[in-house]
Design a protein around this motif. Sequence first.
Motif, PDB file in Angstrom:
ATOM      1  N   GLY A  86      13.995 -44.407  35.592  1.00  0.00           N
ATOM      2  CA  GLY A  86      15.653 -45.008  35.357  1.00  0.00           C
ATOM      3  C   GLY A  86      15.552 -46.471  35.919  1.00  0.00           C
ATOM      4  N   SER A  90      14.740 -45.137  40.580  1.00  0.00           N
ATOM      5  CA  SER A  90      15.344 -44.095  40.325  1.00  0.00           C
ATOM      6  C   SER A  90      14.681 -43.105  39.125  1.00  0.00           C
ATOM      7  CB  SER A  90      17.077 -44.199  40.006  1.00  0.00           C
ATOM      8  OG  SER A  90      17.085 -44.723  38.615  1.00  0.00           O
ATOM      9  N   VAL A  92      15.284 -40.230  36.134  1.00  0.00           N
ATOM     10  CA  VAL A  92      16.501 -39.874  35.385  1.00  0.00           C
ATOM     11  C   VAL A  92      16.207 -38.484  34.945  1.00  0.00           C
ATOM     12  CG1 VAL A  92      17.889 -40.187  33.346  1.00  0.00           C
ATOM     13  CG2 VAL A  92      17.690 -42.256  34.796  1.00  0.00           C
ATOM     14  N   ALA A 180      21.031 -39.208  37.251  1.00  0.00           N
ATOM     15  CA  ALA A 180      20.007 -40.277  38.075  1.00  0.00           C
ATOM     16  C   ALA A 180      19.858 -40.043  39.524  1.00  0.00           C
ATOM     17  CB  ALA A 180      20.393 -41.573  37.859  1.00  0.00           C
TER      18      ALA A 180
END
Length: 191
Positions: A86, A90, A92, A180
Motif C-alpha cells: 500500500g 502499509s 492493503v 490498509a
Amino acid sequence: MPFDAAAFQADAFQFADAGGEFPAPPRLEIPVRTAILDALVAALQAAALTVRGGPVTVVRARVESVAAEELPLLAVQGSDLAARPGDTLSTVYTLRVTLGCYLSADTEDRTERDAAELHAKVIRALIRPDPVLAPAPLMLADGATEIWLEETGLLVEPASVAETDTPFAMAAIGLSAEVAMPIGNPFLTLP
C-alpha cells in the motif's frame, strides 16, 4: 472478603518492577480477516434488514442446512484474502466475501423479487447507508480503521420443484472488502 497479604505484596512488587507504574493491561488482537467479517455482520445486523416486512437473520460462516422456519437468512462467509503493498509502510488486504441469502415465498416470481430486494438493501446498508451522501467506508472495531467495499455481483439460484415443495432460492451477493494495515501486522489491536 478477607485481606490477602500475599496478593497485596505481589501487586506491590509488580508496581515497583514496572518503575512505579502498573503495566498496561493486555490488548486484544484480532486478525484482519476476522475483523472485516465481524464488521460486516455488525453492520448488517444494525441495518435491521427486512423482506416483505419480516426480519432477516444475519449469521456468520453458516455451513449447515437451512430449515424453512429460519428463512429469510443472510450468511456472511469470507473467502480469499489477498495482500499487496500500500502506501508507505502499509499493506492493503482485500477479502472476497459472499453473502448467502436464503429465501422462500409463495411463488417463484416472488422469491426472485425478494432476492433482488434483499440484494439492493444489503448493498445500500453496506456501501451507501445514506442514499443522499457519497459512499462511505465501514469502520472496524477500533473505530479508526476503514473498510472500503465494492460490489462484485449477484447470483440467484432457484431450487427445483424436485428439491422442495415451496419455492426457494439462494442468492449470493459478492463483495470485495479492502483495508490498509501496517506492514507486517495483519492484526487489529483493540484497547
